[in-house]
Motif scaffolding. Structure first.
Motif, mmCIF file in Angstrom:
data_model
loop_
_atom_site.group_PDB
_atom_site.id
_atom_site.type_symbol
_atom_site.label_atom_id
_atom_site.label_comp_id
_atom_site.label_asym_id
_atom_site.label_seq_id
_atom_site.Cartn_x
_atom_site.Cartn_y
_atom_site.Cartn_z
ATOM 1 N N ILE A 675 0.864 -1.182 0.000
ATOM 2 C CA ILE A 675 0.000 0.000 0.000
ATOM 3 C C ILE A 675 0.899 1.229 0.000
ATOM 4 O O ILE A 675 1.763 1.384 0.875
ATOM 5 C CB ILE A 675 -0.919 0.022 1.227
ATOM 6 N N PHE A 676 0.684 2.106 -0.988
ATOM 7 C CA PHE A 676 1.471 3.337 -1.093
ATOM 8 C C PHE A 676 0.661 4.493 -0.530
ATOM 9 O O PHE A 676 -0.513 4.687 -0.890
ATOM 10 C CB PHE A 676 1.846 3.613 -2.551
ATOM 11 N N ILE A 677 1.271 5.270 0.359
ATOM 12 C CA ILE A 677 0.596 6.396 1.012
ATOM 13 C C ILE A 677 1.435 7.642 0.810
ATOM 14 O O ILE A 677 2.640 7.655 1.094
ATOM 15 C CB ILE A 677 0.414 6.138 2.527
ATOM 16 N N GLU A 678 0.816 8.694 0.326
ATOM 17 C CA GLU A 678 1.471 9.997 0.222
ATOM 18 C C GLU A 678 0.753 10.950 1.165
ATOM 19 O O GLU A 678 -0.492 11.009 1.187
ATOM 20 C CB GLU A 678 1.420 10.535 -1.209
ATOM 21 N N ALA A 679 1.523 11.694 1.962
ATOM 22 C CA ALA A 679 0.912 12.572 2.959
ATOM 23 C C ALA A 679 1.834 13.742 3.252
ATOM 24 O O ALA A 679 3.049 13.682 3.003
ATOM 25 C CB ALA A 679 0.635 11.789 4.253
ATOM 26 N N TYR A 680 1.246 14.829 3.762
ATOM 27 C CA TYR A 680 2.050 15.921 4.292
ATOM 28 C C TYR A 680 2.660 15.446 5.600
ATOM 29 O O TYR A 680 1.959 14.950 6.487
ATOM 30 C CB TYR A 680 1.198 17.166 4.512
ATOM 31 N N ASP A 681 3.957 15.605 5.727
ATOM 32 C CA ASP A 681 4.659 15.029 6.871
ATOM 33 C C ASP A 681 4.250 15.718 8.177
ATOM 34 O O ASP A 681 4.007 16.933 8.213
ATOM 35 C CB ASP A 681 6.174 15.172 6.667
ATOM 36 N N ARG A 682 4.158 14.925 9.218
ATOM 37 C CA ARG A 682 3.864 15.446 10.553
ATOM 38 C C ARG A 682 4.302 14.410 11.575
ATOM 39 O O ARG A 682 4.487 13.225 11.250
ATOM 40 C CB ARG A 682 2.374 15.742 10.739
ATOM 41 N N SER A 683 4.451 14.828 12.801
ATOM 42 C CA SER A 683 4.810 13.913 13.877
ATOM 43 C C SER A 683 3.653 12.959 14.154
ATOM 44 O O SER A 683 2.495 13.380 14.259
ATOM 45 C CB SER A 683 5.138 14.709 15.150
ATOM 46 N N GLY A 684 3.962 11.667 14.252
ATOM 47 C CA GLY A 684 2.940 10.681 14.582
ATOM 48 C C GLY A 684 2.179 10.117 13.403
ATOM 49 O O GLY A 684 1.240 9.335 13.580
ATOM 50 N N LEU A 685 2.559 10.484 12.162
ATOM 51 C CA LEU A 685 1.839 10.006 10.982
ATOM 52 C C LEU A 685 1.915 8.487 10.871
ATOM 53 O O LEU A 685 0.895 7.809 10.725
ATOM 54 C CB LEU A 685 2.412 10.661 9.722
ATOM 55 N N LEU A 686 3.145 7.939 10.922
ATOM 56 C CA LEU A 686 3.309 6.494 10.799
ATOM 57 C C LEU A 686 2.613 5.767 11.956
ATOM 58 O O LEU A 686 1.982 4.727 11.751
ATOM 59 C CB LEU A 686 4.795 6.139 10.776
ATOM 60 N N ARG A 687 2.699 6.333 13.151
ATOM 61 C CA ARG A 687 2.042 5.718 14.307
ATOM 62 C C ARG A 687 0.531 5.608 14.088
ATOM 63 O O ARG A 687 -0.072 4.568 14.346
ATOM 64 C CB ARG A 687 2.321 6.560 15.556
ATOM 65 N N ASP A 688 -0.084 6.686 13.573
ATOM 66 C CA ASP A 688 -1.536 6.672 13.366
ATOM 67 C C ASP A 688 -1.943 5.614 12.351
ATOM 68 O O ASP A 688 -2.966 4.936 12.507
ATOM 69 C CB ASP A 688 -2.017 8.050 12.909
ATOM 70 N N VAL A 689 -1.152 5.468 11.288
ATOM 71 C CA VAL A 689 -1.466 4.453 10.276
ATOM 72 C C VAL A 689 -1.330 3.053 10.870
ATOM 73 O O VAL A 689 -2.176 2.174 10.644
ATOM 74 C CB VAL A 689 -0.552 4.621 9.047
ATOM 75 N N MET A 690 -0.279 2.822 11.635
ATOM 76 C CA MET A 690 -0.049 1.504 12.233
ATOM 77 C C MET A 690 -1.163 1.151 13.228
ATOM 78 O O MET A 690 -1.631 0.011 13.281
ATOM 79 C CB MET A 690 1.310 1.469 12.938
ATOM 80 N N ILE A 691 -1.582 2.119 14.031
ATOM 81 C CA ILE A 691 -2.671 1.867 14.991
ATOM 82 C C ILE A 691 -3.952 1.497 14.259
ATOM 83 O O ILE A 691 -4.687 0.593 14.663
ATOM 84 C CB ILE A 691 -2.881 3.108 15.886
ATOM 85 N N LEU A 692 -4.212 2.182 13.152
ATOM 86 C CA LEU A 692 -5.419 1.890 12.371
ATOM 87 C C LEU A 692 -5.385 0.459 11.829
ATOM 88 O O LEU A 692 -6.382 -0.272 11.905
ATOM 89 C CB LEU A 692 -5.539 2.907 11.231
ATOM 90 N N LEU A 693 -4.242 0.046 11.292
ATOM 91 C CA LEU A 693 -4.127 -1.313 10.754
ATOM 92 C C LEU A 693 -4.225 -2.357 11.863
ATOM 93 O O LEU A 693 -4.861 -3.404 11.697
ATOM 94 C CB LEU A 693 -2.803 -1.466 10.008
ATOM 95 N N ALA A 694 -3.626 -2.071 13.013
ATOM 96 C CA ALA A 694 -3.690 -3.018 14.127
ATOM 97 C C ALA A 694 -5.112 -3.176 14.635
ATOM 98 O O ALA A 694 -5.523 -4.272 15.034
ATOM 99 C CB ALA A 694 -2.774 -2.550 15.258
ATOM 100 N N ALA A 695 -5.882 -2.096 14.608
ATOM 101 C CA ALA A 695 -7.265 -2.158 15.085
ATOM 102 C C ALA A 695 -8.106 -3.093 14.229
ATOM 103 O O ALA A 695 -9.084 -3.679 14.712
ATOM 104 C CB ALA A 695 -7.880 -0.760 15.092
#
Length: 753
Positions: A675-695
């Motif tokens: 899965i390719f994700i493009e986003a404006y960089d910010r603190s916690g971006l990767l964490r939020d994506v990982m939490i969503l997938l884990a849920a």
């Protein structure tokens, strides 16, 4: 507790003493013309005799429908219904079983009684709501929906129709104990799914409890018997304790000069079981097994008594509810508290006024004034309940035959509510989980169609933000009515209520077919590109035929109108396309055996890969047991029950070799997908994506992040294990809602992005 069916008054020869029955009825309720009720009994009796009924319809031992009519009248008398309602109940079974023409009822007892009887007869259609697609449904689709609309109109025009039907189903569930096991189950299922929630919504407490307990008795007989046995084992001790508490409370009320009635409260088996399931507790932890009810004259006395109770015993935290200040949606009002009584025994206490108690027992029956009476005013409680029934009809007309109406009805009856403030300070109750879009449509359909933003408590929020009790919501609108198609996507969470969903779908159904078809094609193009699928490999005409459309144009128009879901087209595409290369990532088809589903015995090893597995002989785990794995020397992974003594010892001595494992899903093959994700960089971006997938319990096998400091953008490539394209689409929809995300799509192997 299950109510014991009252016997009819009988003579020495076993026949029903009608005069004594009428005398008892007159004691229960004020009757205008007792002769009309006697005449109704005689007409029903003669109807059965003319029909050639072999058994004596007056016999108490008879299973005939005539006695059911008397029992229905008794139930309605307890609900303080008027004379036409009682007469209609007595005659109803005769008309339903075609032993008495409806026209005869109209001529002899008037239009009002005949209308009530006919309304109840139409309500028989509700029995097939639970599964309108069932093969044994004798009604055709159009006929079924037509009868359902008639039933709802009858309920809304005169709530007495619903009350008579509830009384009739109460008699049915009381009498079904003598029927076959299948019949008991079917009647109980219908009563539990439809009539117990309806009685609850109308506020008829004692009927609701009886219907739930009797249904529970036949739907889950083992659980019912277990709780009944537990209640019976300590009945004498519990009764002695309750009697002591009643005496003590009565004495304290007298000392405070409060004229109150104190009594032990009935224990309902289903409510005990439901509380045990909901809170995951044992029978001993259910607080309302020992319960007392206190009735007082005025509201101020309720709070005075509450102070006395909390002064006597220590209250249990989080077990106090003030339903007087915040009544339940069905109008129920009372104070509930639980305390540690003498000997540390838990005691639940309900405190309410006599008026509140009458409302709790009779609900809408304690308030209503019916059409045709001299006064034109109706109580607010009655109007609220009728307004709810009118909403049911409105939703049904908008939805037509596109959804399972019974599921929607049950969900809106029984789910929890939240209470939202409008900008003017008015309170609106809504289903739990509602969003600003749901709120907009709850206020007015036009507001919903024009909604483009929302403020909650003065701050702009996303339109899929979940509302909470106490929120003040202001809807931001545009001039043009233009709902967004994304609102119909359940993955995005913009719309959760059936009312709003129906309104949005109805708006799109009214649009031009060509516009809907174009919108449908646009949706498919967008998602196929995002999923990296080639439309040239898909035969949309074949897919349309599978979905019962004449051609692909009709299918795309249905998608654009919201009649079908995008996932249905994705699943259809998945069935068509074959996987060309075994080493390629997930394509469309998922043929069995192409990918490794795990180890022998269907064990999936997290973070290790495919290793040899053996079932430990010491504890012999079976599918469904909590399990853990131990990496042996030369024998792969030994799988134990999580609570196995040997496993506990291994954790203590060789914890580094114990790994987490779980049971694989039988028949489900997973594939690695980038899965390719493009986003404006910010603190916690990767964490939020990982939490969503884990849920969503998605296994992540690789992740790579590259940040461009010049453009302040981040590019994430995450490899996950996915079984179905439908799931992949849902996950990408959720990732797209993460703040700062610009684009999400599937990346095929070898793609240079």
């Amino acid at each position: 507790m299950v109510k014991v069916r009252e016997d009819h008054p009988v003579r020495h020869d076993g026949t029903v003493d009608l005069e004594l029955w009428l005398e008892r009825l007159a004691e229960q309720i004020e009757v205008d013309d007792i002769e009309e009720i006697r005449r109704a009994c005689e007409v029903a009796k003669q109807a059965f005799e003319r029909a050639g009924t072999e058994e004596d319809v007056w016999s108490e031992n008879s299973a005939g429908s005539y006695l059911t009519g008397l029992e229905m009248a008794q139930i309605l008398a307890e609900l303080q219904q008027d004379q036409p309602t009682l007469v209609a109940a007595i005659l109803y079974r005769s008309v339903r079983e075609r032993k008495l023409p409806l026209e005869t009822v109209r001529k002899q007892f008037g239009r009002e009684v005949a209308t009530l009887v006919d309304g109840v007869r139409q309500m028989a259609a509700i029995g097939s709501i639970k599964n309108p697609r069932a093969e044994d449904n004798v009604l055709g689709g159009a006929t079924h929906m037509d009868n359902l609309r008639k039933m709802l109109v009858a309920m809304i025009d005169d709530v007495r129709v619903a009350l008579i039907k509830i009384a009739e189903r109460t008699c049915a569930i009381r009498a079904v104990k003598d029927g076959s096991r299948k019949k008991r189950y079917l009647v109980a299922r219908e009563v539990f799914d439809i009539y117990a929630p309806l009685a609850h919504r109308l506020g008829i407490g004692h009927i609701k409890w009886e219907l739930e307990d009797l249904s529970f008795r036949y739907l889950k007989p083992n659980d019912y018997k277990t709780i009944a046995k537990l209640l019976d084992e300590k009945r004498l001790d519990r009764q002695e304790f309750i009697d002591t508490m009643v005496g003590m409370l009565h004495e304290k009320l007298q000392e405070a000069a409060i004229d109150g009635e104190v009594s032990g409260r009935a224990k309902h088996i289903y409510s005990i079981w439901r509380k045990m399931q909901r809170k995951n507790i044992d029978f001993s932890q259910v607080y309302d097994v020992r319960a007392v009810r206190i009735l007082v004259p005025e509201i101020k006395d309720c709070y005075a008594v509450l102070g006395i109770v909390h002064g006597l015993w220590r209250n249990i935290p989080h077990e106090f509810d003030d339903y007087i200040a915040s009544p339940k949606p069905n109008g129920y009002r009372s104070l509930h508290t639980a305390v540690f009584g003498p000997e540390g025994k838990v005691l639940e206490i309900q405190i309410r006024t006599h008026e509140m108690h009458e409302e709790a027992e009779l609900g809408v029956c304690a308030h209503h004034l019916y059409k045709g009476t001299d006064t034109k005013t109706k109580s607010d409680a009655y109007e609220d309940k009728i307004a709810w029934l009118r909403q049911v009809l409105e939703w049904h007309e908008d939805l037509g035959e596109s959804e399972a109406f019974g599921d929607m009805l049950r969900a809106d009856v029984v789910q929890d509510r939240v209470y939202i403030f409008t900008p003017d300070g008015h309170v609106i109750d809504m289903p739990q989980g509602s969003t600003p879009v749901d709120f907009a449509y709850r206020v007015h359909t036009e507001i919903g169609h024009r909604c483009r933003g929302a403020k909650v408590n003065g701050r702009i929020v996303p339109l899929n933000r979940r509302l909470r009790t106490g929120d003040q919501v202001e809807i931001l609108t545009i001039n043009e009515e233009r709902p967004r198609r994304d609102w119909l996507n359940p993955n995005l969470g913009f719309v959760t209520s059936s009312r709003a969903r129906a309104k949005v779908a109805h708006w799109f159904k009214l649009q031009d077919k060509e516009k809907n078809a174009a919108a449908g094609r646009k949706i498919v193009d967008r998602d196929f590109k995002r999923l990296a699928l080639d439309q040239e490999d898909i035969n949309f005409d074949v897919m349309a035929a599978e979905l019962n459309f004449k051609n692909d144009e009709d299918m795309f128009a249905a998608l654009g109108a919201g009649d079908i879901r995008l996932s249905q087209i994705i699943n259809g595409a998945q069935r068509q396309v074959e996987r060309p290369h075994p080493d390629e990532q997930l394509d469309l088809a998922l043929p069995a055996g192409e990918a490794d589903t795990g180890s022998p015995g269907d064990i999936r090893i997290r973070g290790v890969g495919n290793l040899l597995t053996t079932m430990a002989s010491c504890c012999k785990p079976v599918p469904g047991d909590p399990i853990a794995g131990y990496i042996t020397v030369g024998r792969g992974v030994s799988v134990h029950r999580d609570d196995c003594p040997n496993m506990m010892q291994l954790r203590e001595n060789e914890g580094q070799r114990v790994i987490e494992v779980d049971w694989g899903h039988e028949g489900e093959t997973t594939y690695p997908v980038d899965i390719f994700i493009e986003a404006y960089d910010r603190s916690g971006l990767l964490r939020d994506v990982m939490i969503l997938l884990a849920a969503d319990d998605i296994n992540i096998t690789a992740a790579n992040t590259v940040t461009d400091k010049n453009s302040n953008t981040a590019r994430l490539t995450i490899t996950v294990e996915i079984a179905r394209l439908e799931l992949l689409g849902r996950i990408m929809d959720k990732i797209n809602q993460v703040p700062n995300v610009i684009d999400v799509h599937r990346q095929r192997s070898g793609f240079n992005l």
